[in-house]
Design a protein around this motif. Structure first.
Motif, short mmCIF file in Angstrom:
data_model
loop_
_atom_site.label_atom_id
_atom_site.label_comp_id
_atom_site.label_asym_id
_atom_site.label_seq_id
_atom_site.Cartn_x
_atom_site.Cartn_y
_atom_site.Cartn_z
N VAL A 367 0.81 -1.23 0.00
CA VAL A 367 0.00 0.00 0.00
C VAL A 367 0.84 1.27 0.00
N ALA A 368 2.07 1.20 0.54
CA ALA A 368 2.90 2.40 0.63
C ALA A 368 4.00 2.45 -0.41
N GLY A 369 4.12 1.38 -1.21
CA GLY A 369 5.13 1.38 -2.27
C GLY A 369 6.55 1.29 -1.74
N VAL A 370 6.75 0.59 -0.62
CA VAL A 370 8.07 0.44 -0.02
C VAL A 370 8.63 -0.93 -0.41
N SER A 371 9.94 -0.98 -0.65
CA SER A 371 10.59 -2.24 -1.03
C SER A 371 10.39 -3.30 0.04
N ILE A 372 9.79 -4.42 -0.33
CA ILE A 372 9.60 -5.50 0.63
C ILE A 372 10.93 -6.14 1.01
N ALA A 373 11.87 -6.20 0.06
CA ALA A 373 13.20 -6.71 0.39
C ALA A 373 13.84 -5.84 1.46
N GLY A 374 13.72 -4.51 1.32
CA GLY A 374 14.26 -3.60 2.33
C GLY A 374 13.56 -3.76 3.66
N LEU A 375 12.24 -3.93 3.64
CA LEU A 375 11.48 -4.11 4.88
C LEU A 375 11.88 -5.40 5.58
N PHE A 376 12.08 -6.46 4.83
CA PHE A 376 12.47 -7.74 5.43
C PHE A 376 13.86 -7.64 6.07
N THR A 377 14.79 -6.99 5.38
CA THR A 377 16.14 -6.85 5.92
C THR A 377 16.14 -6.00 7.19
N GLY A 556 12.17 14.17 4.61
CA GLY A 556 13.46 13.51 4.43
C GLY A 556 13.65 12.24 5.23
N ILE A 557 12.56 11.64 5.70
CA ILE A 557 12.65 10.39 6.47
C ILE A 557 12.70 9.21 5.52
N ASN A 558 13.65 8.34 5.71
CA ASN A 558 13.76 7.14 4.88
C ASN A 558 12.50 6.29 5.03
N ASP A 559 11.96 5.81 3.90
CA ASP A 559 10.68 5.10 3.96
C ASP A 559 10.77 3.79 4.74
N VAL A 560 11.90 3.10 4.69
CA VAL A 560 12.04 1.86 5.46
C VAL A 560 12.13 2.18 6.96
N HIS A 561 12.90 3.21 7.29
CA HIS A 561 12.98 3.64 8.70
C HIS A 561 11.60 4.01 9.23
N TYR A 562 10.86 4.77 8.46
CA TYR A 562 9.52 5.18 8.88
C TYR A 562 8.61 3.97 9.02
N SER A 563 8.74 3.01 8.11
CA SER A 563 7.92 1.80 8.18
C SER A 563 8.17 1.03 9.47
N MET A 564 9.43 0.95 9.88
CA MET A 564 9.74 0.22 11.11
C MET A 564 9.12 0.89 12.33
N VAL A 565 9.14 2.23 12.36
CA VAL A 565 8.53 2.96 13.47
C VAL A 565 7.02 2.73 13.48
N VAL A 566 6.40 2.81 12.31
CA VAL A 566 4.95 2.63 12.20
C VAL A 566 4.53 1.24 12.66
N VAL A 567 5.20 0.22 12.15
CA VAL A 567 4.81 -1.16 12.47
C VAL A 567 5.05 -1.47 13.95
N THR A 568 6.18 -1.01 14.48
CA THR A 568 6.48 -1.28 15.89
C THR A 568 5.47 -0.58 16.80
N ALA A 569 5.17 0.68 16.54
CA ALA A 569 4.19 1.41 17.35
C ALA A 569 2.82 0.74 17.28
N MET A 570 2.45 0.32 16.09
CA MET A 570 1.15 -0.31 15.90
C MET A 570 1.07 -1.64 16.66
N ASN A 571 2.15 -2.41 16.65
CA ASN A 571 2.16 -3.69 17.34
C ASN A 571 2.10 -3.52 18.85
N ILE A 572 2.76 -2.48 19.36
CA ILE A 572 2.69 -2.21 20.80
C ILE A 572 1.26 -1.86 21.18
N GLY A 573 0.61 -1.01 20.37
CA GLY A 573 -0.79 -0.67 20.62
C GLY A 573 -1.69 -1.88 20.57
N LEU A 574 -1.41 -2.80 19.66
CA LEU A 574 -2.22 -4.00 19.51
C LEU A 574 -2.21 -4.85 20.77
#
Length: 626
Positions: A367-377, A556-574
């Protein structure tokens, strides 16, 4: 061991009143053929994708039409799976508020929820049929057939879900409740229709009325989250804009049809294989033999098992259902309190959700157009940071652990468990390295992983009977359908938000905040902590990613860095009580009262928040290995 699907369905409130839980399946005449077709479709998709991988990498002759057939089958699987999820009560919904009402009121609210769902499905049927007719003039490039063959799945799925919902409503509700609920829905819709000229002039206030207020009311009533998004968007378009409802079907189609999402049902099926063959338990046994003798050793084993098992299943529920039954008896014997075990299980699952092949990361990449390979790494590294903070807290908590009768496992026993676990241990690293290294896509890797797990699981860990195999296929279809329907309606809602200009206004506001990217990151953490509590992971991502990621990029925030913050925050809330759905699933799997575990989880939540602050403040954690 309980199946992971049973754990979910027992935790989430039923579609009907409490007395009807054990009622006969009123839609059996409809659902049985749908289950058979769904199982065949899932098997066909996996065979097609394996054939595509073989033709591309082995024979160097790509077969173009495979992707098209898989895409057609995938949308049909999503819609049929959504119908099965209604029959099995596996659509995700918020139930904490409905339990606060008196029993008589709960029965009426459940009836009202069913009729709200039915009203949404009924209204959407006509535009869905029109969409099928419009798509007849669009032909696929490889097969050269009308696209109607694919999108007719939406109309059929809506019709099947409508039949099942109405069947449950008639079977489980009183005539008086049905009549009052229908009259109430009609009165509210009529009032909105009469007020529509005035609503047209209110502008973005309609966002608060429909996309916030109406959605919130439906959530409190226990309407499944996918339908909450759908109803809010439908009412917003119908009563406050001149946009035809027909457009909403197209947005739902777009949300459920991304080729990247093909890996979702396959990784879900991989989790079922993990559970059925005992591959996950083999990993747990090896870690227990290696670390079980040290102080906090079983806590380390639990966290390490979640870390490794998550790299196979991609599902938090599957992870917890695999690990907890194998470790909790020994942890109790050593003096661990059940509430502490649940706290560690829940937060450990939140930690492990960035470990490949995380379904959340796959959806986010889509949905956000971020590299899945980058997200996995990056996800692998981020999970290790969170693992370290949880392990440190577990060590502090283990000061009173009883180790009197605990002995170090002999080297022979460690070697034996390693030998048994080795084929299973290879799998998470195979998935991560293949996708992260760009060798294959997430979809291709998922099919290879399923083939590997099936062969290894059957040969080395015990066979899977045909009945069990069929049940796993249907189970996967139901969970995948529930996930994908959320994606479809959430994307439609996100599109409606962007069309109002709200996205541009939000971007201007967030960009103008003092403090630059750090303040924006703090706001992101707060937003996704709250959304993770209320909406669960996938809906929050699909809804907010189109709004937030462009702002992050402009700052200027790297999309992979931002993705990690988003997913981690969301999981803590969950996992954060009293609303976080994942917390209640963990309590159900561990058979511990939520009231008992609620007080114990906060130190672990705080530890995860410390890790989240480190991840947000130090971009190199997420980006140094890209």
């Amino acid at each position: 061991m309980e199946s992971n699907m049973a754990a979910v369905s027992d935790t989430i409130a039923p579609l009907s009143n409490a007395e009807a839980v054990d009622a006969p399946r009123v839609g059996a005449f409809l659902i049985k053929p749908i289950e058979v077709v769904s199982a065949l479709l899932l098997a066909l998709i996996m065979v097609l994708l394996l054939a595509g991988v073989a033709s591309r990498y082995v024979f160097s002759v790509p077969v173009i039409w495979i992707d098209e057939v898989a895409s057609i089958s995938f949308l049909w699987l999503a819609m049929l799976g959504s119908a099965i999820a209604i029959d099995r009560n596996e659509h995700l919904r918020l139930t904490i508020f409905t339990g606060m009402f008196p029993k008589r009121a709960q029965a009426f609210i459940n009836t009202l929820s069913l009729l709200v769902m039915a009203a949404f499905l009924l209204v959407m049927l006509q535009p869905a049929v029109e969409y099928v007719m419009e798509e007849w003039y669009v032909t696929s490039p490889a097969l050269n057939i009308p696209n109607s063959f694919r999108v007719s799945a939406i109309a059929f799925g809506l019709f099947a879900m409508l039949g099942l919902v109405l069947s449950y409503a008639v079977k489980t509700s009183t005539l008086r409740d049905l009549a009052v609920a229908a009259a109430l829905i009609g009165a509210i819709a009529g009032a909105f229709w009469l007020l529509s000229p005035a609503l047209l002039r209110l502008g973005n206030i309609n966002i608060l009325i429909f996309l916030v207020g109406l959605v919130a009311v439906c959530l409190v009533m226990g309407v499944p989250i996918a339908f909450c998004f759908g109803i809010g968007t439908l009412a917003f378009l119908a009563f406050s804009t001149r946009v035809p409802i027909f457009v909403m079907i197209g947005r739902m189609d777009e949300g459920m049809s991304s080729i990247i999402l093909l890996s979702v049902p396959i990784f879900v099926f991989l989790g079922c294989i993990l559970d059925a063959t005992g591959m996950g338990k083999a990993i747990v046994d090896f870690l227990a033999s290696l670390l079980g003798h040290v102080r906090a050793g079983m806590s380390y084993v639990l966290l390490g098992s979640l870390f490794l098992v998550s790299g196979i299943s991609g599902s938090k529920v599957s992870d917890m259902a695999t690990v907890a039954p194998a470790l909790f008896p020994e942890m109790k014997r050593r003096g661990h309190q059940p509430r502490e075990m649940i706290a560690l299980l829940a937060t450990g699952a939140a930690m492990a959700d960035t470990v490949p092949p995380s379904i959340v990361l796959i959806v986010l990449g889509s949905v956000a157009g971020v590299s899945i390979a980058g997200l996995f790494t990056s996800g692998f590294v981020v999970a290790m940071v969170l693992l370290a903070v949880l392990a440190a807290l577990a060590r502090i908590k283990a000061s009173g652990e009883n180790l009197r009768n605990v002995r170090r496992a002999p080297l022979q026993a460690i070697g034996r468990t390693l030998l048994i676990a080795a084929p299973a241990l290879v799998l998470p690293f195979l998935i991560r390295s293949a996708v992260g290294g760009g060798v294959a896509t997430a979809t291709e890797v998922s099919t290879i992983a399923v083939l590997y797990a099936l062969v290894i699981g059957i040969v080395l860990y015990g066979g899977i009977g045909w009945r069990k195999f069929y049940g796993m296929l249907v189970e996967t279809a139901a969970l995948s359908g529930a996930i994908l329907l959320i994606l479809g309606t959430a994307l439609a809602m996100a599109w409606a938000l962007t069309q109002t200009g709200f996205a541009q206004q939000l971007a201007a506001f967030m960009t103008g905040l003092p403090g630059g990217w750090m303040i924006f990151m703090a706001a992101t953490i707060l937003i996704f902590l709250i959304l993770g509590c209320v909406l669960e992971g996938l809906p929050a991502i699909v809804l907010m990613a189109p709004l937030m990621f462009p702002i992050a990029k402009n700052l200027g925030i790297n999309d992979v860095h931002y993705s990690m913050v988003v997913v981690t925050a969301m999981n803590i809330g969950l996992m954060a009580p009293p609303i976080g759905i994942g917390f209640y699933i963990a309590c159900k799997i561990g058979n511990v009262s939520p009231d008992e575990a609620m007080g114990a989880i906060w130190p672990y939540i705080l530890a995860l928040l410390v890790g989240l602050v480190l991840i947000a403040a130090i971009p190199a954690i997420s980006t140094s290995f890209l």
